[in-house]
Write an enzyme that holds these catalytic residues in place. Structure first.
Site, PDB file in Angstrom:
ATOM      1  N   CYS A  90       0.786  -1.316   0.021  1.00 22.60           N
ATOM      2  CA  CYS A  90      -0.009   0.093  -0.060  1.00 22.60           C
ATOM      3  C   CYS A  90       0.857   1.241  -0.125  1.00 22.60           C
ATOM      4  O   CYS A  90       1.646   1.615  -0.829  1.00 22.60           O
ATOM      5  CB  CYS A  90      -0.945  -0.145   1.200  1.00 22.60           C
ATOM      6  N   HIS A 135      -4.563  -4.610  -0.026  1.00 25.00           N
ATOM      7  CA  HIS A 135      -4.324  -5.222   1.226  1.00 25.00           C
ATOM      8  C   HIS A 135      -4.758  -6.581   1.215  1.00 25.00           C
ATOM      9  O   HIS A 135      -5.563  -7.058   2.148  1.00 25.00           O
ATOM     10  CB  HIS A 135      -4.937  -4.528   2.340  1.00 25.00           C
ATOM     11  N   GLU A 187      -3.694  -9.215   2.780  1.00 25.99           N
ATOM     12  CA  GLU A 187      -3.268  -9.756   4.078  1.00 25.99           C
ATOM     13  C   GLU A 187      -4.462  -9.396   5.119  1.00 25.99           C
ATOM     14  O   GLU A 187      -4.560  -9.912   6.241  1.00 25.99           O
ATOM     15  CB  GLU A 187      -2.040  -9.068   4.682  1.00 25.99           C
TER      16      GLU A 187
END
Length: 307
Positions: free
Chosen positions: A143, A236, A238
């Site tokens: 990011c 993202h 994750e």
């Protein structure tokens, strides 16, 4: 399956064990005749414990033993993480600058509306970027961390968006032959939560860069250099299931104007719960990076083969 090596008292350790994820403490790891991958994780997020757990969960899916060193900036100290946690589990650049690592991960940070040079720790961050060029086999930037690295290494500036990119977006696999894209579907989903972005046209101007995944709504998601030494993730993958929900209701409760995250809640209704569509994407990307960009490329003797 080989584990991530974690301190016994790290909060993420208990969380991952409760999820039946195999982790190992340092004492047990030292008794094995295997060299783990050494990964340096620069965590720039204010909620460091949450981010640690998210990243460690994905690293734990690898078949390769991994030892993680947590890095914080010296020029700025997090106000949202207990000092005791930072003192116990984190180190600084000055303490590791003479070491080599197999990989570096740089998280995002909530500073995207600032000019890069105005960020308090920008000078320290650029020193870490320079260090990685000489002492790390492969770096993964997430990011804002990806935006910062694209700007520093290639002069690609971020651009403000008309409205926040917030939700779960569809992406096209642009290079099915890339090791980083192995196992990913032709179309897959990933979360985004940001106010700025990078233009695919700017990326195409740099011959050393290749965009591997792209969204019509969210733009480029995965970018890599041709040497496999830099990977940029603009979103993202994750994120936990609840991450966008927590962000959405936090802003709602604070009286801030925010749109419902796109394609995230069932029928776009916050009352109906969350529809998780990106979990396998995150696992696959991190597994491929660890295996093909780090493990199969890094020297066995880091000190002897230090670049």
């Amino acid at each position: 399956m080989c584990p991530v090596i974690l301190p016994k008292d790290l909060p993420a350790t208990a969380t991952l064990i409760n999820e039946n994820i195999f982790v190992m403490n340092h004492e047990r790891a030292q008794s094995q005749q295997i060299r783990p991958l050494e990964i340096l994780f620069l965590n720039l997020m204010p909620t460091k414990i949450v981010t640690e757990t998210q990243i460690l969960r994905l690293l734990s899916n690898s078949l390769i033993q991994i030892n993680v060193t947590f890095l914080q900036t010296s020029d700025y100290t997090s106000k949202h993480t207990p000092k005791s946690h930072l003192d116990t589990f984190y180190t600084t650049f000055e303490e590791i600058k003479d070491k080599s690592f197999d990989a570096l991960i740089v998280s995002g940070a909530p500073v995207e509306n600032m000019e890069f040079e105005d960020v308090q720790y920008w000078n320290e961050l650029t020193r870490i970027f320079d260090y990685a060029e000489a002492n790390v086999q492969s770096s993964l930037f997430i990011c804002w961390g990806a935006q910062a690295a694209l700007y520093y290494y290639y002069g690609i500036d971020k651009k403000p968006l008309e409205k926040k990119m917030f939700g779960i977006f569809e992406h096209e696999n642009l290079d099915k032959n890339s090791p980083l894209m192995r196992g990913l579907d032709d179309v897959f989903y990933a979360p985004h939560s940001r106010h700025t972005g990078n233009s695919i046209e700017d990326i195409k101007e740099v011959r050393d860069l290749e965009t591997l995944a792209y969204s019509k709504e969210a733009g480029p998601l995965l970018i890599t250099d041709k040497s496999k030494r830099k990977v940029f993730i603009t979103g993202h993958p994750e994120y936990d299931a609840e991450t966008l929900s927590l962000e959405y209701f936090r802003d709602i409760n604070a009286g801030l104007k925010i749109e419902t995250p796109f394609n995230y809640f069932v029928d776009d209704d916050p009352e109906k719960g969350i529809k998780v569509t990106w979990r396998s994407t995150g696992s696959m990307i991190y597994n491929n990076w660890i295996n093909y960009y780090v493990y199969q490329e890094t020297p066995y003797n880091l000190k002897r083969d230090k670049k």
